[in-house]
Design a protein around this motif. Structure first.
Motif, short mmCIF file in Angstrom:
data_model
loop_
_atom_site.label_atom_id
_atom_site.label_comp_id
_atom_site.label_asym_id
_atom_site.label_seq_id
_atom_site.Cartn_x
_atom_site.Cartn_y
_atom_site.Cartn_z
N LYS A 25 0.85 -1.18 0.00
CA LYS A 25 0.00 0.00 0.00
C LYS A 25 0.89 1.23 0.00
N TYR A 26 0.54 2.22 -0.83
CA TYR A 26 1.33 3.45 -0.95
C TYR A 26 0.44 4.61 -0.51
N TYR A 27 0.89 5.37 0.49
CA TYR A 27 0.06 6.41 1.10
C TYR A 27 0.68 7.79 0.96
N SER A 28 -0.20 8.78 0.69
CA SER A 28 0.23 10.18 0.65
C SER A 28 -0.04 10.87 1.97
N ALA A 29 -0.76 10.21 2.86
CA ALA A 29 -0.99 10.71 4.21
C ALA A 29 -1.17 9.51 5.12
N ALA A 30 -0.49 9.54 6.26
CA ALA A 30 -0.61 8.46 7.23
C ALA A 30 -0.16 8.97 8.59
N THR A 31 -0.81 8.47 9.61
CA THR A 31 -0.39 8.77 10.97
C THR A 31 0.54 7.65 11.42
N ILE A 32 1.70 8.03 11.93
CA ILE A 32 2.68 7.05 12.39
C ILE A 32 3.14 7.42 13.79
N VAL A 33 3.81 6.51 14.43
CA VAL A 33 4.38 6.77 15.74
C VAL A 33 5.72 7.47 15.52
N ALA A 34 5.89 8.64 16.11
CA ALA A 34 7.11 9.42 15.88
C ALA A 34 8.34 8.73 16.43
N ALA A 35 8.20 8.02 17.53
CA ALA A 35 9.37 7.38 18.16
C ALA A 35 9.61 6.00 17.57
N ASN A 36 9.61 5.91 16.24
CA ASN A 36 9.87 4.62 15.61
C ASN A 36 11.36 4.36 15.53
N THR A 37 11.73 3.15 15.18
CA THR A 37 13.14 2.80 15.06
C THR A 37 13.52 2.81 13.59
N SER A 38 13.77 3.99 13.08
CA SER A 38 14.09 4.14 11.66
C SER A 38 15.59 4.15 11.43
N GLN A 39 15.95 3.68 10.28
CA GLN A 39 17.32 3.79 9.79
C GLN A 39 17.22 4.62 8.52
N PHE A 40 18.20 5.48 8.30
CA PHE A 40 18.07 6.44 7.21
C PHE A 40 19.08 6.21 6.10
N MET A 41 18.64 6.48 4.89
CA MET A 41 19.49 6.44 3.72
C MET A 41 19.39 7.79 3.04
N ALA A 42 20.47 8.55 2.97
CA ALA A 42 20.44 9.88 2.36
C ALA A 42 20.23 9.74 0.86
N MET A 43 19.36 10.57 0.32
CA MET A 43 19.08 10.57 -1.11
C MET A 43 19.84 11.70 -1.80
N PHE A 44 19.64 12.94 -1.38
CA PHE A 44 20.43 14.07 -1.86
C PHE A 44 20.28 15.21 -0.88
N GLN A 45 21.13 16.22 -1.03
CA GLN A 45 21.14 17.29 -0.04
C GLN A 45 21.35 18.65 -0.70
N ILE A 46 20.53 19.63 -0.28
CA ILE A 46 20.71 21.04 -0.65
C ILE A 46 20.61 21.80 0.65
N THR A 47 21.57 22.62 0.94
CA THR A 47 21.59 23.25 2.26
C THR A 47 21.22 24.72 2.25
N THR A 48 21.02 25.33 1.10
CA THR A 48 20.62 26.74 1.05
C THR A 48 19.53 26.93 0.02
N THR A 49 18.86 28.07 0.08
CA THR A 49 17.88 28.38 -0.95
C THR A 49 18.59 28.55 -2.28
N ALA A 50 18.06 27.92 -3.30
CA ALA A 50 18.74 27.96 -4.59
C ALA A 50 17.72 27.83 -5.71
N THR A 51 18.08 28.33 -6.88
CA THR A 51 17.29 28.09 -8.07
C THR A 51 17.88 26.85 -8.73
N ILE A 52 17.09 25.80 -8.75
CA ILE A 52 17.63 24.50 -9.13
C ILE A 52 16.61 23.69 -9.91
#
Length: 162
Positions: A92-119
């Motif tokens: 199931k693929y959801y655009s809105a869902a309520t989840i427990v904030a204190a979950n045990t997630s592991q993260f995988m970085a996708m990409f990063q932009i650290t300032t406002t930019a025209t991109i």
């Protein structure tokens, strides 16, 4: 697998979603393998496209969780990769869902932009067998800090009987 109807593609609506921070209880991009689905899902790839030209985005992340979502809104654009096929995705693929904030997630970085930019950004991430969603597990999209523009997210996965 695609020719056997086991590969599925899910995509957010054209307007996209704004990903929340990882401490939220309101997910806007969640791929869930429900308990009792009878399948393991191998993530094949994730594609992300930015919809605005000027924005602030932090790091786009994908976390995993084994906590079931509630109060969900389904994304209707889920289809088999076999064009014209009739297979129905078990995930199931959801655009809105309520989840427990204190979950045990592991993260995988996708990409990063650290300032406002025209991109103009799109990114493709091959999972290369790194992640299997067993029944009862989720893949959740996050951003740190909260982004200021919507993005389109598309996941491709293969489903295999347990």
């Amino acid at each position: 697998s695609a020719s056997r109807g086991r590969v599925c593609i899910g995509t957010t609506a054209a307007a996209g979603v704004i990903l929340p921070v990882n401490t939220t209880t309101a997910a806007t991009n969640l791929l869930y393998n429900p308990l009792g689905s009878g399948v393991n899902a191998e993530l094949l790839c994730t594609d992300i496209g930015l919809l605005a030209s000027t924005t602030v985005i932090g790091t786009i992340l994908m976390g995993i969780s084994t906590i079931a979502p509630s109060s969900v809104t389904a994304i209707t654009t889920v289809m088999p990769a076999l064009v014209g096929g009739s297979a129905v995705a078990q995930l199931k693929y959801y655009s809105a869902a309520t989840i427990v904030a204190a979950n045990t997630s592991q993260f995988m970085a996708m990409f990063q932009i650290t300032t406002t930019a025209t991109i103009s950004i799109s990114t493709h991430y091959d999972w290369n067998g790194k992640l299997i969603l067993a029944p009862g597990s989720s893949l959740i999209g996050y951003s740190v800090p909260v982004q200021t523009a919507a993005i389109n997210v598309s996941h491709t996965w293969a489903e295999y009987p347990v």
